[in-house]
Design an enzyme around this catalytic site. Structure first.
Site, short mmCIF file in Angstrom:
data_model
loop_
_atom_site.label_atom_id
_atom_site.label_comp_id
_atom_site.label_asym_id
_atom_site.label_seq_id
_atom_site.Cartn_x
_atom_site.Cartn_y
_atom_site.Cartn_z
N GLY A 43 0.31 13.31 -26.97
CA GLY A 43 -0.37 12.76 -25.80
C GLY A 43 -0.77 11.33 -26.05
O GLY A 43 -1.88 11.03 -26.46
N ASP A 68 4.98 11.72 -26.31
CA ASP A 68 4.57 11.82 -24.90
C ASP A 68 5.82 11.71 -24.03
O ASP A 68 6.78 11.04 -24.40
CB ASP A 68 3.61 10.65 -24.55
CG ASP A 68 2.75 10.93 -23.33
OD1 ASP A 68 3.29 11.42 -22.31
OD2 ASP A 68 1.55 10.63 -23.37
N ASP A 138 -3.90 15.96 -27.94
CA ASP A 138 -4.52 15.31 -26.78
C ASP A 138 -3.51 15.22 -25.65
O ASP A 138 -3.42 14.22 -24.94
CB ASP A 138 -5.03 13.92 -27.19
CG ASP A 138 -5.91 13.28 -26.13
OD1 ASP A 138 -6.51 14.02 -25.32
OD2 ASP A 138 -5.99 12.04 -26.10
N HIS A 141 -3.43 19.35 -20.47
CA HIS A 141 -4.59 20.22 -20.63
C HIS A 141 -4.48 21.54 -19.88
O HIS A 141 -5.49 22.23 -19.69
CB HIS A 141 -5.86 19.49 -20.21
CG HIS A 141 -6.25 18.38 -21.15
ND1 HIS A 141 -5.69 18.26 -22.39
CD2 HIS A 141 -7.12 17.36 -21.03
CE1 HIS A 141 -6.22 17.20 -22.99
NE2 HIS A 141 -7.08 16.63 -22.18
MG MG Z 1 -7.92 13.19 -24.20
#
Ligand code: MG
Length: 206
Positions: A43, A68, A138, A141
């Site tokens: 991420g 990413d 990261d 989500h």
């Molecule tokens: Mg974050």
């Protein structure tokens, strides 16, 4: 207090992203304890956290891979709270953060320390086989992807390796559940908590 060099701090400051100063500092501090070897960030977005991790990687003699698809997470899409219309690529009509990352790494002088991998975590998780000494989760989500990313990459962490998870909120009213659930899973699976700063959790594989 640990902080970036003034040059890198200026680059990080000017980079779009979702990393409050206290968490950025904690990220840098944790990474400066990271063993040499291969580090993976899942991420990247425009590279704000990549500057912190890359700076620490250079310091520690590690190499950072940042992964990413560069089309933004759900919350970055039009109509969502975290959408930034200036990141839309007119050619595709989609979000496109890769050029911003490239500029960030160029400005930070970190091109040699950081390898950029463009793809989904499902694509890359399918072939990734390199042992990791540090993993920063990261990415997307959603529960499905957050759990996937943990399962696909945390298994490559060597003993003593660090697992960093962003956007971990204990209270549901503060933020989404998936990163919290990943954090709980990591504890159940034997990772030990090292520190917590804001929504950043640092764990170590014993
Ligand atoms: Mg974050």
């Amino acid at each position: 207090m640990t902080s970036l060099s003034p040059d890198l701090a200026a680059v990080a400051e000017g980079t779009k992203g979702f990393l409050p100063p206290d968490e950025a500092e904690a990220l840098l501090e944790a990474a400066l304890q990271g063993p040499p070897g291969t580090w993976l960030e899942v991420g990247t977005y425009c590279g704000k956290s990549t500057v912190h991790l890359g700076s620490a990687a250079r310091d520690r003699g590690a190499h950072l891979v940042t992964l990413d698809h560069h089309r933004g997470s759900e919350e970055n899409q039009p109509g969502w709270e975290w959408h930034d219309a200036s990141l839309v690529d007119p050619h595709t009509g989609r979000l496109e953060t890769l050029p911003h990352l490239r500029h960030t790494l160029w400005d930070a002088g970190l091109d040699e320390v950081v390898s950029v991998v463009v793809g989904t975590t499902q694509q890359v998780g399918g072939w990734w086989a390199t042992p990791l000494t540090l993993l920063f989760l990261d990415g997307n989500h959603t529960e499905e992807v957050a759990q996937h990313d943990y399962a696909a990459f945390a298994r490559h962490l060597v003993p003593g390796g660090l697992l960093l998870v962003h956007d971990v909120f204990e209270r549901p009213e503060d933020g989404g559940r998936p990163p919290w659930n990943v954090f709980q899973r990591a504890l159940r699976e034997g990772f030990q908590e090292v520190s917590a700063t804001g929504s950043l959790r640092v764990l170590r594989r014993p």
